[in-house]
Design a protein around this motif. Sequence first.
Motif, mmCIF file in Angstrom:
data_model
loop_
_atom_site.group_PDB
_atom_site.id
_atom_site.type_symbol
_atom_site.label_atom_id
_atom_site.label_comp_id
_atom_site.label_asym_id
_atom_site.label_seq_id
_atom_site.Cartn_x
_atom_site.Cartn_y
_atom_site.Cartn_z
ATOM 1 N N LEU A 286 0.596 -1.124 0.007
ATOM 2 C CA LEU A 286 0.192 0.203 -0.201
ATOM 3 C C LEU A 286 0.810 1.303 0.063
ATOM 4 O O LEU A 286 0.569 2.269 -0.505
ATOM 5 N N LEU A 287 1.953 1.292 0.693
ATOM 6 C CA LEU A 287 2.713 2.248 0.754
ATOM 7 C C LEU A 287 2.977 3.136 -0.582
ATOM 8 O O LEU A 287 2.936 4.357 -0.696
ATOM 9 N N PRO A 288 3.737 2.494 -1.446
ATOM 10 C CA PRO A 288 3.925 2.893 -2.812
ATOM 11 C C PRO A 288 2.528 3.495 -3.729
ATOM 12 O O PRO A 288 2.845 4.436 -4.467
ATOM 13 N N LEU A 289 1.464 3.348 -3.188
ATOM 14 C CA LEU A 289 0.198 3.788 -4.003
ATOM 15 C C LEU A 289 -0.178 5.202 -3.631
ATOM 16 O O LEU A 289 -1.102 5.763 -4.145
ATOM 17 N N GLN A 290 0.261 5.655 -2.540
ATOM 18 C CA GLN A 290 -0.013 7.158 -2.162
ATOM 19 C C GLN A 290 -1.343 7.332 -1.941
ATOM 20 O O GLN A 290 -1.912 8.461 -2.241
ATOM 21 N N LEU A 291 -1.852 6.326 -1.013
ATOM 22 C CA LEU A 291 -3.108 6.644 -0.721
ATOM 23 C C LEU A 291 -3.364 7.693 0.409
ATOM 24 O O LEU A 291 -2.257 8.031 0.935
ATOM 25 N N PRO A 292 -4.252 8.397 0.393
ATOM 26 C CA PRO A 292 -4.382 9.509 1.394
ATOM 27 C C PRO A 292 -4.400 9.126 2.676
ATOM 28 O O PRO A 292 -4.075 10.127 3.739
ATOM 29 N N TYR A 293 -5.050 8.011 2.891
ATOM 30 C CA TYR A 293 -4.838 7.351 4.238
ATOM 31 C C TYR A 293 -4.639 6.052 4.539
ATOM 32 O O TYR A 293 -5.243 5.208 3.889
ATOM 33 N N ILE A 294 -3.738 5.444 5.189
ATOM 34 C CA ILE A 294 -3.617 4.149 5.684
ATOM 35 C C ILE A 294 -3.470 4.149 7.247
ATOM 36 O O ILE A 294 -2.648 4.775 7.772
ATOM 37 N N GLY A 295 -4.410 3.490 7.574
ATOM 38 C CA GLY A 295 -4.579 3.340 9.345
ATOM 39 C C GLY A 295 -4.061 2.096 9.661
ATOM 40 O O GLY A 295 -4.202 0.948 9.211
ATOM 41 N N SER A 296 -3.341 1.968 10.863
ATOM 42 C CA SER A 296 -2.842 0.724 11.439
ATOM 43 C C SER A 296 -3.378 0.541 12.884
ATOM 44 O O SER A 296 -3.301 1.338 13.739
ATOM 45 N N LEU A 297 -4.263 -0.392 13.122
ATOM 46 C CA LEU A 297 -4.854 -0.609 14.228
ATOM 47 C C LEU A 297 -3.728 -1.291 15.167
ATOM 48 O O LEU A 297 -3.190 -2.078 14.797
ATOM 49 N N GLY A 298 -3.941 -0.718 16.581
ATOM 50 C CA GLY A 298 -3.042 -1.446 17.370
ATOM 51 C C GLY A 298 -1.861 -0.429 18.058
ATOM 52 O O GLY A 298 -1.696 0.606 17.786
#
Length: 380
Positions: A286-298
Amino acid sequence: MKEIKDIVAAFDRAQQQGQQTALATVVGVEGSAYRRPGARMLITEDGSLTGAISGGCLEGDALRKAQQVMFRQQSMLVTYDTTDEDDAKLGVGLGCNGIIHILIEPIVPGAPHHPIQLLKDWLQQRQSAVLATLFSLDDRRGPQPGTALLLTANGARRHAFFDSAGWHQALIDDTEEALRTGMPLTRQYAQYTAFIEVLQAPVSLLVFGAGNDAIPLTALAGVLGWEATVIDGRPNYASLQRFPLAHRVLVAKPEQALQHLLIDQRTAAVLMTHNYNYDLAMLRQLLPLQLPYIGSLGPKKKLERMLEELRSEGPDIPAEQLQKVYGPTGLDIGAEGAEEIALSITAEIQTVLTASSGAPLRNKKAPIHESRRLEVGSEK
């Protein structure tokens, strides 16, 4: 988005029942009002209302006028001046100290590209679009063209109204400008004013993980009109029975997950599989896709460990990619249970996508919405 989907669904139901309908649209606001331009409400002849054009103060009067519109089959422009004490005496005072212009259009199902059909055309494609609505402030008893033009991001145009006047090319040019900038416009063309509205594609929420805590997150996304896709490698967890409000449910290993997904700038992702290796594999993709938001639970330590592993694989992760990663995911609202955590996550995604602060509105010095005069832009 959710309001438009509800309106389209209500229109289809009315058609099945053989009922006439009218569409009320807020086309202009001067000063303060509960709803902004682009707010809509569908009225059926039996008095059913879907959507809203105010906080509840205007709906009753708009219903009465919509019944006239359906009877006469002629659009009507209605103006409510909430700065006028006479409006308050009539029972439509909003306490907002503004002027609201509402266009009420009869929906003629057999007419090509009627307003609901234009909205349907947009909903069928996952892309931004611009919708232009024409009305006359100078001649309120004259023709009110209404919802006139839909321009989608792929360049397709749908016209509901055009006369032989030479200004229609200027309208097309202005809709293209609004689509390019993402900013709504209000323009004057001869005797008509145009509200040019930008319609954004619905938020696509990718939920990696089909545990019990993902159920309220997808349910809340459905309430908001977002399109939630649940992805998990466990078929006994990833099922439509467990996620009835999800847009899609996919059973996939990490290396296969993105093959089935459309990723764009209205896509947000949340990693909540509770499986470190699955989350790590997805974060890597996902990182290289430049999504506006990546959330990590935990906990934050989990995210830091994943990022450290990715750095060790090389090359280094660009700073602009790291800025899109939010971990722990969600706003600090004191969330404890799964439902509260879901609220926290969706609220943070909303603030990121709208470039908002998430701060209490009572601390905001400026008005909640920018106040501007209705007629802006040059004469065409």
